[in-house]
Design a protein around this motif. Sequence first.
Motif, PDB file in Angstrom:
ATOM      1  N   ALA A   3       0.823  -1.207   0.000  1.00  0.00           N
ATOM      2  CA  ALA A   3       0.000   0.000   0.000  1.00  0.00           C
ATOM      3  C   ALA A   3       0.855   1.254   0.000  1.00  0.00           C
ATOM      4  O   ALA A   3       0.449   2.302  -0.525  1.00  0.00           O
ATOM      5  N   ALA A   4       2.048   1.160   0.573  1.00  0.00           N
ATOM      6  CA  ALA A   4       2.942   2.318   0.615  1.00  0.00           C
ATOM      7  C   ALA A   4       3.750   2.466  -0.664  1.00  0.00           C
ATOM      8  O   ALA A   4       3.956   3.577  -1.164  1.00  0.00           O
ATOM      9  N   SER A   5       4.226   1.332  -1.208  1.00  0.00           N
ATOM     10  CA  SER A   5       5.156   1.406  -2.340  1.00  0.00           C
ATOM     11  C   SER A   5       4.487   1.418  -3.710  1.00  0.00           C
ATOM     12  O   SER A   5       4.966   2.091  -4.634  1.00  0.00           O
ATOM     13  N   VAL A   6       3.380   0.687  -3.852  1.00  0.00           N
ATOM     14  CA  VAL A   6       2.752   0.555  -5.174  1.00  0.00           C
ATOM     15  C   VAL A   6       2.308   1.905  -5.741  1.00  0.00           C
ATOM     16  O   VAL A   6       2.641   2.228  -6.890  1.00  0.00           O
ATOM     17  N   PRO A   7       1.560   2.736  -5.012  1.00  0.00           N
ATOM     18  CA  PRO A   7       1.195   4.037  -5.587  1.00  0.00           C
ATOM     19  C   PRO A   7       2.408   4.897  -5.920  1.00  0.00           C
ATOM     20  O   PRO A   7       2.412   5.619  -6.923  1.00  0.00           O
ATOM     21  N   ARG A   8       3.459   4.802  -5.099  1.00  0.00           N
ATOM     22  CA  ARG A   8       4.665   5.593  -5.355  1.00  0.00           C
ATOM     23  C   ARG A   8       5.350   5.144  -6.649  1.00  0.00           C
ATOM     24  O   ARG A   8       5.751   5.972  -7.469  1.00  0.00           O
ATOM     25  N   TRP A   9       5.472   3.836  -6.842  1.00  0.00           N
ATOM     26  CA  TRP A   9       6.057   3.326  -8.076  1.00  0.00           C
ATOM     27  C   TRP A   9       5.210   3.712  -9.285  1.00  0.00           C
ATOM     28  O   TRP A   9       5.745   4.073 -10.333  1.00  0.00           O
ATOM     29  N   ASN A  10       3.892   3.639  -9.135  1.00  0.00           N
ATOM     30  CA  ASN A  10       3.032   3.973 -10.270  1.00  0.00           C
ATOM     31  C   ASN A  10       3.139   5.452 -10.623  1.00  0.00           C
ATOM     32  O   ASN A  10       3.144   5.819 -11.803  1.00  0.00           O
ATOM     33  N   ARG A  11       3.233   6.311  -9.607  1.00  0.00           N
ATOM     34  CA  ARG A  11       3.433   7.739  -9.884  1.00  0.00           C
ATOM     35  C   ARG A  11       4.767   7.958 -10.601  1.00  0.00           C
ATOM     36  O   ARG A  11       4.878   8.829 -11.477  1.00  0.00           O
ATOM     37  N   GLY A  12       5.773   7.158 -10.226  1.00  0.00           N
ATOM     38  CA  GLY A  12       7.052   7.245 -10.923  1.00  0.00           C
ATOM     39  C   GLY A  12       6.919   6.869 -12.392  1.00  0.00           C
ATOM     40  O   GLY A  12       7.530   7.502 -13.267  1.00  0.00           O
ATOM     41  N   PHE A  13       6.121   5.840 -12.678  1.00  0.00           N
ATOM     42  CA  PHE A  13       5.876   5.441 -14.067  1.00  0.00           C
ATOM     43  C   PHE A  13       5.183   6.569 -14.828  1.00  0.00           C
ATOM     44  O   PHE A  13       5.505   6.841 -15.989  1.00  0.00           O
ATOM     45  N   ILE A  14       4.215   7.230 -14.189  1.00  0.00           N
ATOM     46  CA  ILE A  14       3.495   8.334 -14.833  1.00  0.00           C
ATOM     47  C   ILE A  14       4.455   9.471 -15.163  1.00  0.00           C
ATOM     48  O   ILE A  14       4.443  10.020 -16.274  1.00  0.00           O
ATOM     49  N   THR A  15       5.302   9.821 -14.191  1.00  0.00           N
ATOM     50  CA  THR A  15       6.271  10.899 -14.410  1.00  0.00           C
ATOM     51  C   THR A  15       7.240  10.543 -15.523  1.00  0.00           C
ATOM     52  O   THR A  15       7.521  11.357 -16.417  1.00  0.00           O
ATOM     53  N   THR A  16       7.743   9.301 -15.498  1.00  0.00           N
ATOM     54  CA  THR A  16       8.687   8.865 -16.528  1.00  0.00           C
ATOM     55  C   THR A  16       8.051   8.894 -17.911  1.00  0.00           C
ATOM     56  O   THR A  16       8.661   9.378 -18.878  1.00  0.00           O
ATOM     57  N   GLY A  17       6.825   8.388 -18.006  1.00  0.00           N
ATOM     58  CA  GLY A  17       6.135   8.391 -19.293  1.00  0.00           C
ATOM     59  C   GLY A  17       5.918   9.799 -19.820  1.00  0.00           C
ATOM     60  O   GLY A  17       6.104  10.065 -21.015  1.00  0.00           O
ATOM     61  N   ALA A  18       5.537  10.714 -18.931  1.00  0.00           N
ATOM     62  CA  ALA A  18       5.294  12.099 -19.348  1.00  0.00           C
ATOM     63  C   ALA A  18       6.590  12.759 -19.820  1.00  0.00           C
ATOM     64  O   ALA A  18       6.609  13.471 -20.839  1.00  0.00           O
ATOM     65  N   VAL A  19       7.689  12.534 -19.080  1.00  0.00           N
ATOM     66  CA  VAL A  19       8.974  13.129 -19.458  1.00  0.00           C
ATOM     67  C   VAL A  19       9.455  12.581 -20.795  1.00  0.00           C
ATOM     68  O   VAL A  19       9.873  13.340 -21.693  1.00  0.00           O
ATOM     69  N   LEU A  20       9.387  11.259 -20.955  1.00  0.00           N
ATOM     70  CA  LEU A  20       9.851  10.654 -22.208  1.00  0.00           C
ATOM     71  C   LEU A  20       8.992  11.093 -23.390  1.00  0.00           C
ATOM     72  O   LEU A  20       9.508  11.310 -24.499  1.00  0.00           O
ATOM     73  N   LEU A  21       7.687  11.233 -23.172  1.00  0.00           N
ATOM     74  CA  LEU A  21       6.817  11.705 -24.239  1.00  0.00           C
ATOM     75  C   LEU A  21       7.182  13.137 -24.628  1.00  0.00           C
ATOM     76  O   LEU A  21       7.213  13.489 -25.823  1.00  0.00           O
ATOM     77  N   GLY A  22       7.468  13.969 -23.621  1.00  0.00           N
ATOM     78  CA  GLY A  22       7.876  15.341 -23.912  1.00  0.00           C
ATOM     79  C   GLY A  22       9.194  15.389 -24.669  1.00  0.00           C
ATOM     80  O   GLY A  22       9.362  16.193 -25.608  1.00  0.00           O
ATOM     81  N   VAL A  23      10.144  14.540 -24.289  1.00  0.00           N
ATOM     82  CA  VAL A  23      11.434  14.489 -24.980  1.00  0.00           C
ATOM     83  C   VAL A  23      11.242  14.065 -26.434  1.00  0.00           C
ATOM     84  O   VAL A  23      11.848  14.641 -27.359  1.00  0.00           O
TER      85      VAL A  23
END
Length: 247
Positions: free
Chosen positions: A19-39
């Motif tokens: 419950a602590a780590s899963v949402p954090r990892w998923n937010r990391g995936f969202i951030t990574t996807g957004a950054v890579l899409l912008g690049v």
Amino acid sequence: MTVPAGPVRFVAQPDRAKAASVPRWNRGFITTGAVLLGVAAAGVVALLATGFGSWFTIGLVVVFGLAAGGLLLTSVLRGRMLRLLLAPGAPVLVVTGTGISTGGLPEIPWSELAFIGVLNDRPRTARLRSVPIFGQAGGLALRAGNGTVLCELGVRDGEALRARTPDRGAASRIGLYGRWPDGARRGLVPLLMDAVLADDVAATAVQLLLAEASARGIPHALFEQALPFTAWKGPLLDPAWPGAEQG
């Protein structure tokens, strides 16, 4: 989560670590996807503006951007799916004599359930994790909440359930299908059980839900392959699906 109406039969609390780590990892995936899409978008603009590189190079950057967009989209949808189960201070699942409720959903009466279906994807996932690179990526996805035990609840009136769900993000993850003769649209609630529950608790929850469905005459089934699962649940969700009953 609303207070269950009937006597409580089963309560599943979230696994604290997940419950602590899963949402954090998923937010990391969202951030990574957004950054890579912008690049990727910036790269395409730069290549077109400068004339540097061939159309093949531009095509590769576009493909990279599409992959980044896919990562972003799936992570956002997964985050909304996790909100069906997780809510601050609430159990993941409560089963009572009157229905089922989760952290992000109000109680669904047993009479409102069209089916309970489970897809156990663990055997396939275990095989794929041995594949180089793909297996590593799959492992990261599991950390982000891409569970392997999917329990889907088919509800008779998906629009009504959406309207009763206070979390708008969670409500948007309730799928809606064709309209039946009674005017209602069936809804599909996807619950990634092992994403936020300990493995043994998830297994117990699945067994209990299938047993409760059996006792109440609710259609239920357990599958280990996605295509047979889809073929089974499709006619129960959409009246236009081949073989669907019109009652």
